[in-house]
Design a protein around this motif. Structure first.
Motif, PDB file in Angstrom:
ATOM      1  N   GLY A  39       1.192  -7.658   0.485  1.00  0.00           N
ATOM      2  CA  GLY A  39       1.033  -9.092   0.255  1.00  0.00           C
ATOM      3  C   GLY A  39      -0.032  -9.433  -0.764  1.00  0.00           C
ATOM      4  N   ASP A  40      -0.885  -8.485  -1.133  1.00  0.00           N
ATOM      5  CA  ASP A  40      -1.903  -8.743  -2.153  1.00  0.00           C
ATOM      6  C   ASP A  40      -1.248  -8.738  -3.530  1.00  0.00           C
ATOM      7  N   THR A  41      -1.717  -9.601  -4.427  1.00  0.00           N
ATOM      8  CA  THR A  41      -1.129  -9.677  -5.759  1.00  0.00           C
ATOM      9  C   THR A  41      -1.604  -8.555  -6.676  1.00  0.00           C
ATOM     10  N   ARG A  42      -2.690  -7.880  -6.306  1.00  0.00           N
ATOM     11  CA  ARG A  42      -3.136  -6.693  -7.029  1.00  0.00           C
ATOM     12  C   ARG A  42      -3.734  -5.724  -6.016  1.00  0.00           C
ATOM     13  N   SER A  74      -6.469  -1.873  -1.730  1.00  0.00           N
ATOM     14  CA  SER A  74      -5.701  -0.694  -1.320  1.00  0.00           C
ATOM     15  C   SER A  74      -6.569   0.552  -1.451  1.00  0.00           C
ATOM     16  N   MET A 103       4.828  -0.519  -2.724  1.00  0.00           N
ATOM     17  CA  MET A 103       3.889  -1.380  -3.435  1.00  0.00           C
ATOM     18  C   MET A 103       3.638  -0.806  -4.812  1.00  0.00           C
ATOM     19  N   ASP A 104       3.416  -1.675  -5.774  1.00  0.00           N
ATOM     20  CA  ASP A 104       3.039  -1.240  -7.114  1.00  0.00           C
ATOM     21  C   ASP A 104       1.515  -1.113  -7.152  1.00  0.00           C
ATOM     22  N   GLN A 145      -1.495 -11.153   7.641  1.00  0.00           N
ATOM     23  CA  GLN A 145      -1.693 -10.202   6.546  1.00  0.00           C
ATOM     24  C   GLN A 145      -1.328  -8.810   7.033  1.00  0.00           C
TER      25      GLN A 145
END
Length: 125
Positions: free
Chosen positions: A108-111, A115, A20-21, A82
């Motif tokens: 799956g979260d866009t930002r 996290s 993930m980024d 999710q």
């Protein structure tokens, strides 16, 4: 139900590698699906959720006071799907003190707002 963080929470459960980024930095970490932890602890049924279980949620609290919440319905693989991972290693090493002992990764979260790092406890209601 309160489930304090301890490395034993991950013992014997299937480990996954997740990328993930996070704030412009690509992370590749290893951990366990939160659903597996909740089911192993008896906090979430193995069968598809229905009825009153759809009103339940898990609150993840971090040492620094950060808190995020997930409904059990959104985590149920037969419903919301999710994927939330509780990771304790990144790039083959334990997490550093400012991020560990565990952190959440939600690819799956866009930002990366949910996290959370420094995971301390899970509250399941």
């Amino acid at each position: 139900m309160e489930l304090p963080w301890h490395v034993d929470l991950l013992q014997g459960l299937p480990r996954r590698t997740v990328s993930m980024d996070v704030h412009g930095k690509a992370m590749t970490c290893s951990g366990v699906d939160l659903v597996d932890i909740l089911r192993h602890a008896g906090a979430m049924p193995a069968d598809p959720l229905r009825g009153t279980d759809l009103a339940r949620h898990v609150e993840v609290r971090a040492r620094d006071g950060y808190t995020v919440v997930f409904s059990l319905g959104e985590l149920d693989p037969t419903l919301g799907k999710q994927r939330v991972y509780v990771t304790d290693q990144c790039d083959g090493k334990p997490l550093p003190a400012d991020a560990g002992p565990a952190r959440l990764l939600i690819p799956g979260d866009t930002r990366p707002a949910r996290s959370a790092r420094q995971v301390q406890t899970f509250i399941i209601e």
